[in-house]
Scaffold this motif. Structure first.
Motif, PDB file in Angstrom:
ATOM      1  N   ALA A   1      32.347  44.787  42.079  1.00 51.89           N
ATOM      2  CA  ALA A   1      31.882  45.534  43.248  1.00 51.89           C
ATOM      3  C   ALA A   1      30.352  45.500  43.338  1.00 51.89           C
ATOM      4  CB  ALA A   1      32.385  46.972  43.185  1.00 51.89           C
ATOM      5  N   ALA A   2      29.679  45.613  42.214  1.00 52.55           N
ATOM      6  CA  ALA A   2      28.215  45.541  42.208  1.00 52.55           C
ATOM      7  C   ALA A   2      27.738  44.153  42.649  1.00 52.55           C
ATOM      8  CB  ALA A   2      27.676  45.878  40.825  1.00 52.55           C
ATOM      9  N   PHE A   3      28.443  43.115  42.215  1.00 51.94           N
ATOM     10  CA  PHE A   3      28.100  41.760  42.630  1.00 51.94           C
ATOM     11  C   PHE A   3      28.268  41.587  44.131  1.00 51.94           C
ATOM     12  CE2 PHE A   3      29.797  37.532  43.667  1.00 51.94           C
ATOM     13  CZ  PHE A   3      28.667  36.768  43.401  1.00 51.94           C
TER      14      PHE A   3
ATOM     15  N   PHE B   1      28.156  43.929  46.432  1.00 51.34           N
ATOM     16  CA  PHE B   1      27.136  44.721  47.105  1.00 51.34           C
ATOM     17  C   PHE B   1      25.780  44.017  47.053  1.00 51.34           C
ATOM     18  CE2 PHE B   1      23.895  48.109  47.085  1.00 51.34           C
ATOM     19  CZ  PHE B   1      24.131  48.617  48.348  1.00 51.34           C
ATOM     20  N   ALA B   2      25.429  43.445  45.910  1.00 55.90           N
ATOM     21  CA  ALA B   2      24.152  42.738  45.779  1.00 55.90           C
ATOM     22  C   ALA B   2      24.128  41.501  46.666  1.00 55.90           C
ATOM     23  CB  ALA B   2      23.917  42.353  44.322  1.00 55.90           C
ATOM     24  N   THR B   3      25.253  40.805  46.773  1.00 53.92           N
ATOM     25  CA  THR B   3      25.335  39.640  47.647  1.00 53.92           C
ATOM     26  C   THR B   3      25.164  40.044  49.102  1.00 53.92           C
ATOM     27  OG1 THR B   3      26.812  38.561  46.084  1.00 53.92           O
ATOM     28  CG2 THR B   3      26.771  37.681  48.310  1.00 53.92           C
ATOM     29  N   TYR B   4      25.802  41.148  49.488  1.00 57.87           N
ATOM     30  CA  TYR B   4      25.664  41.650  50.855  1.00 57.87           C
ATOM     31  C   TYR B   4      24.208  42.006  51.161  1.00 57.87           C
ATOM     32  CZ  TYR B   4      25.764  44.999  54.674  1.00 57.87           C
ATOM     33  OH  TYR B   4      25.490  45.668  55.824  1.00 57.87           O
TER      34      TYR B   4
ATOM     35  N   TRP C   1      35.966  45.563  37.284  1.00 63.37           N
ATOM     36  CA  TRP C   1      36.012  45.797  38.734  1.00 63.37           C
ATOM     37  C   TRP C   1      34.725  46.429  39.250  1.00 63.37           C
ATOM     38  CZ3 TRP C   1      38.966  43.121  41.612  1.00 63.37           C
ATOM     39  CH2 TRP C   1      40.194  42.679  41.149  1.00 63.37           C
ATOM     40  N   SER C   2      34.093  47.286  38.467  1.00 65.17           N
ATOM     41  CA  SER C   2      32.818  47.851  38.919  1.00 65.17           C
ATOM     42  C   SER C   2      31.734  46.773  38.932  1.00 65.17           C
ATOM     43  CB  SER C   2      32.409  49.040  38.062  1.00 65.17           C
ATOM     44  OG  SER C   2      32.197  48.626  36.719  1.00 65.17           O
ATOM     45  N   GLY C   3      31.772  45.860  37.978  1.00 64.83           N
ATOM     46  CA  GLY C   3      30.829  44.739  37.994  1.00 64.83           C
ATOM     47  C   GLY C   3      31.048  43.836  39.192  1.00 64.83           C
TER      48      GLY C   3
END
Length: 57
Positions: free
Chosen positions: A24-26, A28-31, A20-22
Protein backbone atom coordinates in the motif's frame (compact mmCIF):
# COMPACT_ATOMS: atom_id res chain seq x y z
CA UNK A 1 2.14 -24.92 25.06
CA UNK A 2 -0.53 -22.28 24.34
CA UNK A 3 2.13 -19.58 23.89
CA UNK A 4 3.68 -21.63 21.14
CA UNK A 5 0.37 -21.98 19.31
CA UNK A 6 -0.30 -18.24 19.55
CA UNK A 7 3.10 -17.39 18.10
CA UNK A 8 2.64 -19.93 15.31
CA UNK A 9 -0.58 -18.18 14.31
CA UNK A 10 0.68 -14.64 14.92
CA UNK A 11 3.79 -14.80 12.72
CA UNK A 12 1.91 -15.34 9.41
CA UNK A 13 -0.58 -12.60 10.34
CA UNK A 14 2.20 -10.15 11.18
CA UNK A 15 3.97 -11.10 7.95
CA UNK A 16 0.81 -10.42 5.94
CA UNK A 17 0.28 -7.07 7.65
CA UNK A 18 3.86 -6.01 6.92
CA UNK A 19 3.74 -7.14 3.28
CA UNK A 20 0.35 -5.58 2.50
CA UNK A 21 1.18 -2.32 4.27
CA UNK A 22 4.42 -2.13 2.29
CA UNK A 23 2.50 -2.73 -0.93
CA UNK A 24 0.00 0.00 0.00
CA UNK A 25 2.87 2.39 0.76
CA UNK A 26 4.43 1.58 -2.61
CA UNK A 27 1.16 2.29 -4.43
CA UNK A 28 0.70 5.57 -2.56
CA UNK A 29 4.28 6.68 -3.33
CA UNK A 30 3.80 5.78 -7.00
CA UNK A 31 0.58 7.79 -7.11
CA UNK A 32 2.25 10.82 -5.52
CA UNK A 33 5.23 10.61 -7.89
CA UNK A 34 2.99 10.40 -10.96
CA UNK A 35 0.82 13.25 -9.76
CA UNK A 36 3.88 15.43 -9.11
CA UNK A 37 5.29 14.57 -12.52
CA UNK A 38 2.01 15.46 -14.21
CA UNK A 39 1.80 18.74 -12.27
CA UNK A 40 5.30 19.74 -13.34
CA UNK A 41 5.14 18.61 -16.97
CA UNK A 42 1.48 18.44 -18.05
CA UNK A 43 2.08 18.88 -21.79
CA UNK A 44 4.92 16.36 -22.05
CA UNK A 45 3.11 13.76 -19.96
CA UNK A 46 -0.06 14.25 -22.03
CA UNK A 47 1.91 13.73 -25.25
CA UNK A 48 3.59 10.64 -23.82
CA UNK A 49 0.28 9.14 -22.70
CA UNK A 50 -1.24 9.84 -26.13
CA UNK A 51 1.75 8.18 -27.80
CA UNK A 52 1.45 5.20 -25.47
CA UNK A 53 -2.27 4.85 -26.16
CA UNK A 54 -1.69 5.01 -29.91
CA UNK A 55 1.03 2.38 -29.64
CA UNK A 56 -1.14 0.03 -27.59
CA UNK A 57 -4.27 0.50 -29.74
Amino acid sequence: MSKRRISEKAIPVIFDVVVWSGFAAFLFATYMACRTLFDRFPVQVGKFLGLLQNFLA
